[in-house]
Write an enzyme that holds these catalytic residues in place. Sequence first.
Site, PDB file in Angstrom:
ATOM      1  N   TRP A 113       0.812  -1.224   0.000  1.00  0.00           N
ATOM      2  CA  TRP A 113       0.000   0.000   0.000  1.00  0.00           C
ATOM      3  C   TRP A 113       0.843   1.270   0.000  1.00  0.00           C
ATOM      4  O   TRP A 113       0.507   2.250  -0.665  1.00  0.00           O
ATOM      5  CB  TRP A 113      -0.990  -0.001   1.172  1.00  0.00           C
ATOM      6  CG  TRP A 113      -2.070  -1.014   0.952  1.00  0.00           C
ATOM      7  CD1 TRP A 113      -2.306  -2.144   1.683  1.00  0.00           C
ATOM      8  CD2 TRP A 113      -3.039  -1.035  -0.110  1.00  0.00           C
ATOM      9  NE1 TRP A 113      -3.350  -2.848   1.146  1.00  0.00           N
ATOM     10  CE2 TRP A 113      -3.819  -2.199   0.052  1.00  0.00           C
ATOM     11  CE3 TRP A 113      -3.316  -0.187  -1.188  1.00  0.00           C
ATOM     12  CZ2 TRP A 113      -4.866  -2.532  -0.825  1.00  0.00           C
ATOM     13  CZ3 TRP A 113      -4.356  -0.522  -2.061  1.00  0.00           C
ATOM     14  CH2 TRP A 113      -5.119  -1.674  -1.871  1.00  0.00           C
ATOM     15  N   ASP A 182      -1.077   6.608   6.663  1.00  0.00           N
ATOM     16  CA  ASP A 182      -2.190   5.755   6.241  1.00  0.00           C
ATOM     17  C   ASP A 182      -2.442   4.767   7.386  1.00  0.00           C
ATOM     18  O   ASP A 182      -1.603   3.912   7.668  1.00  0.00           O
ATOM     19  CB  ASP A 182      -1.790   5.011   4.955  1.00  0.00           C
ATOM     20  CG  ASP A 182      -2.886   4.072   4.446  1.00  0.00           C
ATOM     21  OD1 ASP A 182      -3.903   3.889   5.137  1.00  0.00           O
ATOM     22  OD2 ASP A 182      -2.702   3.512   3.340  1.00  0.00           O
ATOM     23  N   LYS A 206     -11.734  -1.732   6.712  1.00  0.00           N
ATOM     24  CA  LYS A 206     -10.904  -2.713   7.403  1.00  0.00           C
ATOM     25  C   LYS A 206     -11.341  -2.813   8.869  1.00  0.00           C
ATOM     26  O   LYS A 206     -11.557  -3.891   9.379  1.00  0.00           O
ATOM     27  CB  LYS A 206      -9.419  -2.334   7.342  1.00  0.00           C
ATOM     28  CG  LYS A 206      -8.896  -2.000   5.937  1.00  0.00           C
ATOM     29  CD  LYS A 206      -8.846  -3.195   5.034  1.00  0.00           C
ATOM     30  CE  LYS A 206      -8.644  -2.914   3.539  1.00  0.00           C
ATOM     31  NZ  LYS A 206      -7.655  -1.937   3.150  1.00  0.00           N
TER      32      LYS A 206
HETATM   33  C1  LIG Z   1      -7.063  -1.431   1.841  1.00  0.00           C
HETATM   34  C2  LIG Z   1      -6.007  -0.436   2.003  1.00  0.00           C
HETATM   35  C3  LIG Z   1      -5.872   0.654   1.124  1.00  0.00           C
HETATM   36  C4  LIG Z   1      -6.775   0.858  -0.073  1.00  0.00           C
HETATM   37  O1  LIG Z   1      -8.065   1.137   0.330  1.00  0.00           O
HETATM   38  P1  LIG Z   1      -9.220   1.515  -0.699  1.00  0.00           P
HETATM   39  O2  LIG Z   1     -10.280   2.027   0.212  1.00  0.00           O
HETATM   40  O3  LIG Z   1      -9.586   0.248  -1.414  1.00  0.00           O
HETATM   41  O4  LIG Z   1      -8.710   2.526  -1.631  1.00  0.00           O
HETATM   42  C5  LIG Z   1      -4.855   1.560   1.372  1.00  0.00           C
HETATM   43  N1  LIG Z   1      -4.023   1.426   2.413  1.00  0.00           N
HETATM   44  C6  LIG Z   1      -4.124   0.387   3.272  1.00  0.00           C
HETATM   45  C7  LIG Z   1      -3.174   0.288   4.414  1.00  0.00           C
HETATM   46  C8  LIG Z   1      -5.117  -0.566   3.092  1.00  0.00           C
HETATM   47  O5  LIG Z   1      -5.221  -1.600   3.943  1.00  0.00           O
END
Ligand SMILES: *Cc1c(COP(=O)(O)O)cnc(C)c1O
Length: 376
Positions: A113, A182, A206
Amino acid sequence: MSTVSEVTKDTKHRPYNFSAGPGALPEAVLLEAQSEMLDWHGTGLSVMEMSHRSKDFAQIAEEAEADLRELLNVPAQYKVLFLQGGASGQFAAIPMNLLAGKDRADYLVTGFWSQKAYEEAQKYCKANLVASGQSGHFQSVPEPDSWRLSKGAAYFHYTDNETIHGVEFPFVPEVTCPLVVDLSSNILAKPIDVSRYALIYAGAQKNFGPAGLTLVIVHEDYLGRALPNTPSIFDYTAQAANDSMVNTPPTYGWYIAGLTFKWLKKLGGLKEMEKLNIAKAKILYDAIDGTRHFENRVAKECRSLMNVPFFIKTEVLEKQPELEKRFLDEAKKARLLTLAGHRSVGGMRASIYNAMTREGVQALADFILQFDESIK
Ligand SMILES: *Cc1c(COP(=O)(O)O)cnc(C)c1O
């Protein structure tokens, strides 16, 4: 007003879901949403059918924000935004809003990511690769001594928990420019110090809600500087000025997130959650480490509390390549679902977010130990 705890619990009939995302939600939250599906608090409406400008939805929205601020202890100088576009939308929105006349930003890559965030940023600026864990197969965080920070970076971006590789930072990076993180797969799993950051973002799917809602927590010092061609829906200043309602926000996701925040408060907040998450992760890592044929390859100090990738050892799999499929098939029969690893890394992965119970993790640990015994 009904509360999450008043809804009766019946966990007997549902399997354990180890999906990485969208992930499991607390059953109490789903039951509460179910009980309010056709008639939210005597309004005769489903939350899905309400105007986002109505008094009722305003109450849902404000309570969710207040509860989140309380849980994360968000200082008053930070705006909390409830947006769309996923975490991936933020990969673009962050440079658009934070470059503020600078031409570069620092990116630390520790897995799938953060690599994506780094690549997207290259469309907007000189994205400087501070360090990458790729040569080490993303099994640890590169040593801060090896980081090549740039002079004049608008911000430093990292991914605190790599959902696919199962690598979580055991520390907060020390940098002199604004820090951007993030937190998509570990927000609300433990307390954090919001004041260390310029900006925090996380997709909901998540650890706290359905897909379609993205949370941004941004210090007000970083507002008012977006590139002129920034789409309004991605402009933090415009969104902050309009209570995240530049257009129709993801109302139902916002509502479910609000129920999850209440559930977390009821459980005692993030300190309690962290204790529970540490206990859960220990059960699983101890089980994997205790087998003869399975392994987790992440450096111990960087092992994720939330996402646990594990593999049948290469030398075993070479002789018995059918073992992985057998593991997943038998796990499914044992009502342990969604354990296949991400397509980019293979193997298995168990995501044990806040909603996963200790019983669920114990059931998986027992299953792994039993399967290990059965391997000849
Ligand atoms: C799932 C995830 C993303 C992407 O998320 P989307 O909502 O599908 O764009 C980005 N960063 C992390 C750490 C993730 O687990």
